[in-house]
Design an enzyme around this catalytic site. Structure first.
Site, mmCIF file in Angstrom:
data_model
loop_
_atom_site.group_PDB
_atom_site.id
_atom_site.type_symbol
_atom_site.label_atom_id
_atom_site.label_comp_id
_atom_site.label_asym_id
_atom_site.label_seq_id
_atom_site.Cartn_x
_atom_site.Cartn_y
_atom_site.Cartn_z
ATOM 1 N N SER A 34 0.861 -1.350 -0.070
ATOM 2 C CA SER A 34 -0.006 -0.282 0.110
ATOM 3 C C SER A 34 0.683 1.199 -0.160
ATOM 4 O O SER A 34 0.526 2.455 -0.714
ATOM 5 C CB SER A 34 -0.948 0.132 1.074
ATOM 6 O OG SER A 34 -0.436 0.079 2.229
ATOM 7 N N VAL A 73 18.880 -5.104 6.206
ATOM 8 C CA VAL A 73 19.897 -4.752 5.281
ATOM 9 C C VAL A 73 21.263 -4.854 5.768
ATOM 10 O O VAL A 73 21.578 -4.591 6.889
ATOM 11 C CB VAL A 73 19.611 -3.427 4.583
ATOM 12 C CG1 VAL A 73 18.211 -3.415 3.927
ATOM 13 C CG2 VAL A 73 19.869 -2.320 5.546
ATOM 14 N N HIS A 125 8.741 3.128 8.920
ATOM 15 C CA HIS A 125 8.625 2.171 10.115
ATOM 16 C C HIS A 125 7.160 2.632 10.973
ATOM 17 O O HIS A 125 7.104 3.847 11.176
ATOM 18 C CB HIS A 125 9.683 2.280 11.138
ATOM 19 C CG HIS A 125 9.688 1.457 12.175
ATOM 20 N ND1 HIS A 125 9.793 -0.077 11.804
ATOM 21 C CD2 HIS A 125 9.577 1.480 13.501
ATOM 22 C CE1 HIS A 125 9.651 -0.779 13.088
ATOM 23 N NE2 HIS A 125 9.437 0.384 13.966
ATOM 24 N N ASP A 183 16.251 0.098 11.760
ATOM 25 C CA ASP A 183 15.335 1.155 12.134
ATOM 26 C C ASP A 183 15.896 2.357 12.681
ATOM 27 O O ASP A 183 15.328 2.896 13.871
ATOM 28 C CB ASP A 183 14.202 0.691 12.995
ATOM 29 C CG ASP A 183 13.252 -0.397 12.243
ATOM 30 O OD1 ASP A 183 12.957 -0.371 11.176
ATOM 31 O OD2 ASP A 183 12.908 -1.485 12.907
ATOM 32 N N GLU A 188 1.042 6.716 7.124
ATOM 33 C CA GLU A 188 2.109 6.520 6.266
ATOM 34 C C GLU A 188 2.172 6.821 4.645
ATOM 35 O O GLU A 188 2.851 7.473 4.256
ATOM 36 C CB GLU A 188 2.222 4.874 6.482
ATOM 37 C CG GLU A 188 2.762 4.406 7.664
ATOM 38 C CD GLU A 188 2.970 2.668 7.549
ATOM 39 O OE1 GLU A 188 3.778 2.536 8.371
ATOM 40 O OE2 GLU A 188 2.531 2.345 6.796
HETATM 41 C C1 GAR Z 1 4.102 -0.673 6.997
HETATM 42 O O1 GAR Z 1 3.006 -0.356 7.739
HETATM 43 C C2 GAR Z 1 5.258 -0.390 7.225
HETATM 44 O O2 GAR Z 1 5.567 0.824 8.073
HETATM 45 C C3 GAR Z 1 5.765 -1.686 7.744
HETATM 46 O O3 GAR Z 1 5.093 -2.742 7.141
HETATM 47 C C4 GAR Z 1 4.129 -2.184 6.589
HETATM 48 C C5 GAR Z 1 3.998 -2.256 5.129
HETATM 49 O O4 GAR Z 1 2.567 -2.118 4.474
HETATM 50 N N1 GAR Z 1 7.337 -1.876 7.799
HETATM 51 C C6 GAR Z 1 7.930 -2.290 8.902
HETATM 52 O O5 GAR Z 1 7.541 -2.942 9.786
HETATM 53 C C7 GAR Z 1 9.520 -2.178 8.624
HETATM 54 N N2 GAR Z 1 10.145 -2.393 9.961
HETATM 55 P P1 GAR Z 1 2.437 -2.119 2.941
HETATM 56 O O6 GAR Z 1 3.215 -3.303 2.404
HETATM 57 O O7 GAR Z 1 0.822 -1.986 2.968
HETATM 58 O O8 GAR Z 1 3.339 -0.710 2.328
#
Ligand code: GAR
Length: 215
Positions: A39, A119, A135, A171, A200
């Site tokens: 997303s 990474v 994050h 992070d 986000e």
């Molecule tokens: C998001 O909420 C992002 O912040 C998190 O994964 C989700 C991905 O959502 N990332 C982490 O937790 C990284 N440490 P998406 O696939 O719908 O973009």
């Protein structure tokens, strides 16, 4: 009885304010790394289409064969490359293949949009100060894979999300933008994550714009 509605419907909880970030600036070629739904990938693609971000997504790299992000890329006519980390002997070998792919697609900046892999120096050195991560917490609180669960378990009343430049530590790195999201009394991981994701999708494109203009 505490009302949260006013705070939740204002942009004033985003810092720096998105309204202070003007569209435009130098054009930039992006590579996006995603592990899941995508997303945030979609939000970046939409912001480019709307003229809010002067960039082009050159390639999506995804590591899980069933990641919905790949379907989204196809819908946007953006090349999607599956690099399955399970096929590589080490994290470094995996990152080396990611770097080769990013270079093949002439990527200048890398965006980790739900990239659930640690990474290594291999990626960091190839794109020094040019990797951005989103994050789902107000860093430096609640690092790692279960940020939302950690926030709920801790009893904090404000959660949120952070966009930052990536460093070797998980992070960690200079913060570009954050949005705060109140935790409601009945919140579950899912309901809180849904509200965090709304923020986000606002701050990721804006923070990318901020980063490429500051270059
Ligand atoms: C998001 O909420 C992002 O912040 C998190 O994964 C989700 C991905 O959502 N990332 C982490 O937790 C990284 N440490 P998406 O696939 O719908 O973009």
């Amino acid at each position: 009885m505490v009302s949260y509605s006013t705070a939740m419907t204002t942009n004033s909880l985003i810092s720096p304010s998105i309204t202070s970030i003007l569209p435009g600036g130098a054009f930039c070629r992006l590579g996006i790394l995603a592990s899941g739904s995508g997303s945030n990938f979609e939000a970046v693609a939409q912001a480019i289409k709307n003229g809010q971000l002067n960039a082009q997504i050159q390639v999506l790299i995804y590591n899980n064969p069933d990641a919905y992000a790949a379907v989204r890329a196809e819908n946007w006519d953006i090349p999607a490359v599956l690099l399955n980390h399970r096929d590589y002997k080490s994290r470094e070998d995996f990152d080396a293949e990611i770097v080769r792919t990013l270079q093949k697609y002439n990527v200048e900046w890398v965006v980790m949009a739900g990239w659930m892999r640690i990474v290594t120096q291999v990626l960091i050195q190839a794109y020094t100060d040019k990797i951005i991560n989103i994050h789902p917490s107000l860093l430096p609180s609640f690092k790692g894979a279960s940020a939302i669960e950690q926030a709920l378990a801790s009893g904090v009343k404000i959660a949120g999300c952070t966009v930052h430049i990536v460093r070797l530590q998980v992070d960690d790195g200079p913060i570009l933008m954050q949005a705060a999201v109140p935790i409601l009394p009945d919140d579950t991981t899912e309901t809180l994550h849904q509200r965090i994701q709304i923020e986000e999708h606002r701050i990721l494109p804006a923070a990318i714009s901020l980063a490429i203009k500051a270059e």
